[in-house]
Write a protein that holds these residues in place. Structure first.
Motif, PDB file in Angstrom:
ATOM      1  N   UNK A   1       0.829  -1.212   0.000  1.00 26.54           N
ATOM      2  CA  UNK A   1       0.000   0.000   0.000  1.00 26.54           C
ATOM      3  C   UNK A   1       0.863   1.261   0.000  1.00 26.54           C
ATOM      4  N   UNK A   2       1.879   1.281   0.848  1.00 23.86           N
ATOM      5  CA  UNK A   2       2.773   2.445   0.937  1.00 23.86           C
ATOM      6  C   UNK A   2       3.481   2.671  -0.397  1.00 23.86           C
ATOM      7  N   UNK A   3       4.018   1.613  -0.977  1.00 21.01           N
ATOM      8  CA  UNK A   3       4.754   1.742  -2.242  1.00 21.01           C
ATOM      9  C   UNK A   3       3.807   2.121  -3.377  1.00 21.01           C
TER      10      UNK A   3
ATOM     11  N   UNK B   1       6.292   6.027   6.044  1.00 21.28           N
ATOM     12  CA  UNK B   1       4.890   5.647   6.041  1.00 21.28           C
ATOM     13  C   UNK B   1       3.990   6.797   5.600  1.00 21.28           C
ATOM     14  N   UNK B   2       4.564   7.991   5.459  1.00 21.45           N
ATOM     15  CA  UNK B   2       3.813   9.135   4.941  1.00 21.45           C
ATOM     16  C   UNK B   2       3.997   9.183   3.424  1.00 21.45           C
ATOM     17  N   UNK B   3       2.936   9.073   2.648  1.00 19.31           N
ATOM     18  CA  UNK B   3       3.077   9.099   1.171  1.00 19.31           C
ATOM     19  C   UNK B   3       3.351  10.523   0.676  1.00 19.31           C
ATOM     20  N   UNK B   4       4.581  10.957   0.861  1.00 17.57           N
ATOM     21  CA  UNK B   4       4.951  12.329   0.536  1.00 17.57           C
ATOM     22  C   UNK B   4       4.586  12.766  -0.867  1.00 17.57           C
TER      23      UNK B   4
ATOM     24  N   UNK C   1       9.750  -0.401   0.458  1.00 17.09           N
ATOM     25  CA  UNK C   1       8.989  -1.624   0.711  1.00 17.09           C
ATOM     26  C   UNK C   1       9.580  -2.402   1.882  1.00 17.09           C
ATOM     27  N   UNK C   2      10.900  -2.522   1.910  1.00 14.58           N
ATOM     28  CA  UNK C   2      11.565  -3.262   2.992  1.00 14.58           C
ATOM     29  C   UNK C   2      11.376  -2.561   4.330  1.00 14.58           C
ATOM     30  N   UNK C   3      11.560  -1.232   4.323  1.00 10.50           N
ATOM     31  CA  UNK C   3      11.390  -0.472   5.566  1.00 10.50           C
ATOM     32  C   UNK C   3       9.952  -0.522   6.058  1.00 10.50           C
ATOM     33  N   UNK C   4       9.013  -0.705   5.137  1.00  5.30           N
ATOM     34  CA  UNK C   4       7.601  -0.795   5.512  1.00  5.30           C
ATOM     35  C   UNK C   4       7.209  -2.199   5.959  1.00  5.30           C
ATOM     36  N   UNK C   5       8.162  -3.141   5.910  1.00  4.17           N
ATOM     37  CA  UNK C   5       7.915  -4.468   6.474  1.00  4.17           C
ATOM     38  C   UNK C   5       7.791  -5.611   5.496  1.00  4.17           C
ATOM     39  N   UNK C   6       8.021  -5.393   4.195  1.00  5.41           N
ATOM     40  CA  UNK C   6       7.873  -6.458   3.207  1.00  5.41           C
ATOM     41  C   UNK C   6       8.783  -7.641   3.524  1.00  5.41           C
ATOM     42  N   UNK C   7       8.251  -8.849   3.353  1.00  2.67           N
ATOM     43  CA  UNK C   7       9.026 -10.050   3.667  1.00  2.67           C
ATOM     44  C   UNK C   7       9.032 -11.080   2.543  1.00  2.67           C
ATOM     45  N   UNK C   8       8.040 -11.040   1.664  1.00  2.00           N
ATOM     46  CA  UNK C   8       7.949 -12.027   0.577  1.00  2.00           C
ATOM     47  C   UNK C   8       7.523 -11.315  -0.718  1.00  2.00           C
ATOM     48  N   UNK C   9       7.542 -12.019  -1.855  1.00  2.00           N
ATOM     49  CA  UNK C   9       7.071 -11.418  -3.114  1.00  2.00           C
ATOM     50  C   UNK C   9       5.616 -10.973  -3.087  1.00  2.00           C
ATOM     51  N   UNK C  10       4.864 -11.416  -2.072  1.00  4.63           N
ATOM     52  CA  UNK C  10       3.460 -11.033  -1.960  1.00  4.63           C
ATOM     53  C   UNK C  10       3.294  -9.514  -1.919  1.00  4.63           C
ATOM     54  N   UNK C  11       4.276  -8.809  -1.339  1.00  3.72           N
ATOM     55  CA  UNK C  11       4.212  -7.347  -1.261  1.00  3.72           C
ATOM     56  C   UNK C  11       4.135  -6.733  -2.652  1.00  3.72           C
ATOM     57  N   UNK C  12       4.838  -7.319  -3.612  1.00  2.00           N
ATOM     58  CA  UNK C  12       4.819  -6.815  -4.977  1.00  2.00           C
ATOM     59  C   UNK C  12       3.459  -6.994  -5.637  1.00  2.00           C
ATOM     60  N   UNK C  13       2.811  -8.124  -5.365  1.00  2.00           N
ATOM     61  CA  UNK C  13       1.481  -8.349  -5.924  1.00  2.00           C
ATOM     62  C   UNK C  13       0.469  -7.374  -5.330  1.00  2.00           C
TER      63      UNK C  13
ATOM     64  N   UNK D   1       1.167  -4.413  -4.190  1.00  3.81           N
ATOM     65  CA  UNK D   1       1.502  -3.103  -4.758  1.00  3.81           C
ATOM     66  C   UNK D   1       0.863  -2.930  -6.127  1.00  3.81           C
ATOM     67  N   UNK D   2       0.966  -3.951  -6.968  1.00  2.00           N
ATOM     68  CA  UNK D   2       0.420  -3.868  -8.326  1.00  2.00           C
ATOM     69  C   UNK D   2      -1.097  -3.713  -8.312  1.00  2.00           C
ATOM     70  N   UNK D   3      -1.779  -4.538  -7.510  1.00  2.00           N
ATOM     71  CA  UNK D   3      -3.241  -4.505  -7.454  1.00  2.00           C
ATOM     72  C   UNK D   3      -3.737  -3.177  -6.904  1.00  2.00           C
ATOM     73  N   UNK D   4      -3.122  -2.730  -5.803  1.00  4.96           N
ATOM     74  CA  UNK D   4      -3.542  -1.472  -5.174  1.00  4.96           C
ATOM     75  C   UNK D   4      -3.251  -0.274  -6.071  1.00  4.96           C
TER      76      UNK D   4
END
Length: 467
Positions: free
Chosen positions: A45-47, A231-234, A355-367, A369-372
């Motif tokens: 979401x953040x990315x 975490x702030x979407x500047x 993404x890493x700083x926001x807590x991403x741990x697996x490729x799921x974060x990328x999916x 990101x794309x959908x959102x």
């Protein structure tokens, strides 16, 4: 970090490359899956919020349409996360591709008597060819060779691209592109660094102070908010405020909006774009070799750098990224993404770090990101066209400012005068000539001088031994 033995044959590599649930998913366990999914969703979401204005800006700087950046960023992340070799890497439009794609679109597009459809189809063709080369390189284990590119040249290349991006986007911040220009009554200020510099000098009388205000506001607010917290979407907040001001208190100040340049932004994103040749000639064949080589180089080097950085930043003490699988994944990205109104993409350093700083741990974060990203863009399309071009310029100058890191320059300087001089040479040549000329000439000089030094030391050692 534990070491892993990579498959030794192309066939065994191919089997691994098409294995979806590989070691990249090792952190998604039965016991902690809910926590991991939540972390990946938050990171996505953040990315996604950060990536929309950046993707639009990158696309416009390349000579593409705003929606092409949104499509490219979303689809590249899905394809890259499916076939790539890194757990954490976020794929999307990157600054390194701007001079390459912009040069192709300028040469074969309206600027030189062609049309955008022809230029875009040619871009699809060279991107697919580059993708095939990258896939073959991955299958035959060439991933490790990307690390042989000297750090001094990489840092110089990054600085050169940053300078070129900043200087070629000041026209939007200065507001020197008037409504008459957009209607074709004057020369449009578009082009490379030298072209833009001299045209900007000739058009200083068109400066719009309110555009400068919005550009500086976007730059300062984006930089300041992200310093407070990732975490702030500047970029989104800055873009929203600039758009609100241009639509209200600055509505009659002659500020150029995205719709004034590109018209309405459609939300039927995925439209097939077939590859095509603009004609066959010696010049076209040379350009195919040039642009394919440039896309392969940027894809390979930047994705390996980004994956390496990601493992370090995430403190990944388990399975490291697979460079050969990363090359293969990059190839798939370059083949699939441009076919549906996208363009070449690679690992994005800033978005991966976020993404890493926001807590991403697996490729799921990328999916996620794309959908959102696509969901938000779909419902916001009618508002995205109201963004001031000065705001887009401010975001790109912010991107450029983040690319130049004092710590990296100091690190190169510590390795001696030769490494420092190669960094400076590359940083100057990239914006003054073109991407491939600057980088390849730097690589030739670097390795020729290194070979000469090595031979000199060998002769000196042999003389000492004989004495």
């Amino acid at each position: 970090m534990k070491k892993t033995s990579l498959p030794a044959t192309p066939l065994s590599r191919l089997k691994l490359f098409f294995t979806f649930f590989d070691s990249r998913w090792e952190d998604l366990t039965k016991e902690g899956w809910a926590k991991i999914v939540y972390r990946d969703f938050s990171a996505g979401l953040i990315v996604a919020m950060t990536a929309i204005p950046m993707a639009m800006g990158f696309a416009m700087a390349m000579g593409m349409r705003p929606e092409h950046g949104i499509i490219a960023g979303a689809l590249a992340c899905v394809v890259g996360r499916t076939f790539g070799g890194s757990k954490y890497q976020v794929y999307g439009p990157t600054a390194a591709f701007i001079p390459i794609i912009a040069a192709l679109i300028m040469k074969y597009g309206p600027a030189n008597g062609g049309d955008f459809a022809t230029a875009h189809s040619f871009l699809v063709l060279v991107s697919i060819l580059a993708g095939i080369v990258l896939m073959i390189m991955g299958l035959f284990g060439f991933g490790r060779y990307a690390k042989l590119v000297p750090n001094s040249i990489i840092v110089g290349f990054t600085i050169g691209i940053a300078v070129a991006i900043a200087l070629t986007n000041f026209e939007d911040i200065l507001g020197i592109e008037s409504f008459n220009d957009l209607l074709g009554q004057d020369e449009d200020i578009k082009g490379g660094f030298i072209h833009n510099y001299f045209n900007a000098l000739d058009n200083l009388h068109k400066i719009n102070v309110w555009s400068i205000f919005l550009g500086l506001l976007t730059f300062g607010l984006t930089k300041g908010l992200l310093r407070i917290s990732i975490f702030i979407p500047g970029p989104v907040i800055a873009m929203g405020l600039a758009t609100l001001l241009s639509a209200t208190v600055l509505a009659d100040k002659g500020i150029i909006l995205v719709k004034d340049v590109y018209g309405s932004i459609p939300n039927n994103f995925f439209v097939f774009t077939a590859p095509a040749l603009p004609g066959l000639s010696a010049s076209v064949i040379f350009d195919i070799i040039y642009f394919v080589g440039a896309i392969v180089f940027v894809s390979g080097v930047e994705s390996i750098l980004c994956s390496t950085m990601a493992d370090k930043l995430a403190k990944n003490d388990r399975t490291p990224f697979n460079p050969d699988k990363e090359f293969f994944g990059q190839g798939m990205v370059q083949i699939i993404t441009p076919l549906v109104q996208g363009f070449p993409c690679t690992g994005a350093l800033a978005r991966t770090a976020t993404s890493i700083k926001a807590g991403a741990a697996t490729p799921l974060a990328g999916y996620f990101k794309a959908i959102l990203k696509l969901t938000m863009a779909f419902y916001l399309a009618q508002y995205l066209e109201l963004i001031p071009m000065a705001c887009i310029g401010g975001i790109l100058v912010w991107v450029a400012s983040n690319m130049i890191k004092v710590s990296e320059i100091k690190e190169v300087k510590q390795h001696g005068k030769f490494e420092f001089s190669m960094m400076v040479y590359t940083a100057v040549m990239v914006p003054l000539t073109d991407f491939l000329t600057g980088v390849l000439s730097a690589l030739v000089i670097y390795f020729v001088v290194k070979m000469a030094f090595k031979r000199r030391r060998q002769r000196a050692n042999s003389v000492q031994t004989s004495n």
